[in-house]
Scaffold this motif. Structure first.
Motif, PDB file in Angstrom:
ATOM      1  N   ASN A   5       0.852  -1.385   0.149  1.00  0.00           N
ATOM      2  CA  ASN A   5       0.126  -0.059   0.049  1.00  0.00           C
ATOM      3  C   ASN A   5       1.025   1.281  -0.073  1.00  0.00           C
ATOM      4  N   THR A   6       1.847   1.362   0.770  1.00  0.00           N
ATOM      5  CA  THR A   6       2.901   2.474   0.782  1.00  0.00           C
ATOM      6  C   THR A   6       3.623   2.657  -0.527  1.00  0.00           C
ATOM      7  N   ASP A   7       3.949   1.389  -1.225  1.00  0.00           N
ATOM      8  CA  ASP A   7       4.447   1.452  -2.728  1.00  0.00           C
ATOM      9  C   ASP A   7       3.276   2.039  -3.752  1.00  0.00           C
ATOM     10  N   ARG A   8       2.186   1.844  -3.443  1.00  0.00           N
ATOM     11  CA  ARG A   8       1.192   2.280  -4.215  1.00  0.00           C
ATOM     12  C   ARG A   8       0.962   3.753  -4.168  1.00  0.00           C
ATOM     13  N   SER A   9       1.002   4.053  -2.995  1.00  0.00           N
ATOM     14  CA  SER A   9       0.910   5.471  -2.408  1.00  0.00           C
ATOM     15  C   SER A   9       1.802   6.466  -2.982  1.00  0.00           C
ATOM     16  N   TRP A  10       3.273   5.995  -2.984  1.00  0.00           N
ATOM     17  CA  TRP A  10       4.121   6.745  -3.515  1.00  0.00           C
ATOM     18  C   TRP A  10       4.249   6.988  -4.898  1.00  0.00           C
ATOM     19  N   TRP A  11       3.666   5.939  -5.770  1.00  0.00           N
ATOM     20  CA  TRP A  11       3.541   5.752  -7.105  1.00  0.00           C
ATOM     21  C   TRP A  11       2.406   6.770  -7.469  1.00  0.00           C
ATOM     22  N   MET A  12       1.288   6.745  -6.837  1.00  0.00           N
ATOM     23  CA  MET A  12       0.424   7.778  -6.952  1.00  0.00           C
ATOM     24  C   MET A  12       0.770   9.150  -6.921  1.00  0.00           C
ATOM     25  N   ILE A  13       1.462   9.549  -5.708  1.00  0.00           N
ATOM     26  CA  ILE A  13       1.965  10.913  -5.532  1.00  0.00           C
ATOM     27  C   ILE A  13       2.828  11.285  -6.630  1.00  0.00           C
ATOM     28  N   GLY A  14       3.792  10.290  -6.852  1.00  0.00           N
ATOM     29  CA  GLY A  14       4.926  10.533  -8.010  1.00  0.00           C
ATOM     30  C   GLY A  14       3.955  10.820  -9.505  1.00  0.00           C
TER      31      GLY A  14
END
Length: 60
Positions: A5-14
């Motif tokens: 979930n953290t990885d997905r959040s960072w990809w979304m923010i990016g």
């Protein structure tokens, strides 16, 4: 599980940051095109909004 979930959040923010940069660069590089597009969408909003509100007139 939390790290996915953290990885997905960072990809979304990016993706949001990259999208904002692209829009900002397009506005700086092509201001006349950007103004035409904004004017076009502003002219569409009242007519579409009126038709949408007309659908819900039976509620009021």
């Amino acid at each position: 599980m939390l790290d996915q979930n953290t990885d997905r959040s960072w990809w979304m923010i990016g993706a949001v940051i990259v999208g904002a940069l692209l829009i900002g660069l397009a506005k700086v590089a092509f201001p006349e095109v950007f103004n035409i597009v904004i004017t076009f969408f502003k002219s569409m909003i009242p007519s579409n909004l009126g038709s949408i509100l007309g659908i819900f007139s039976f509620l009021g």
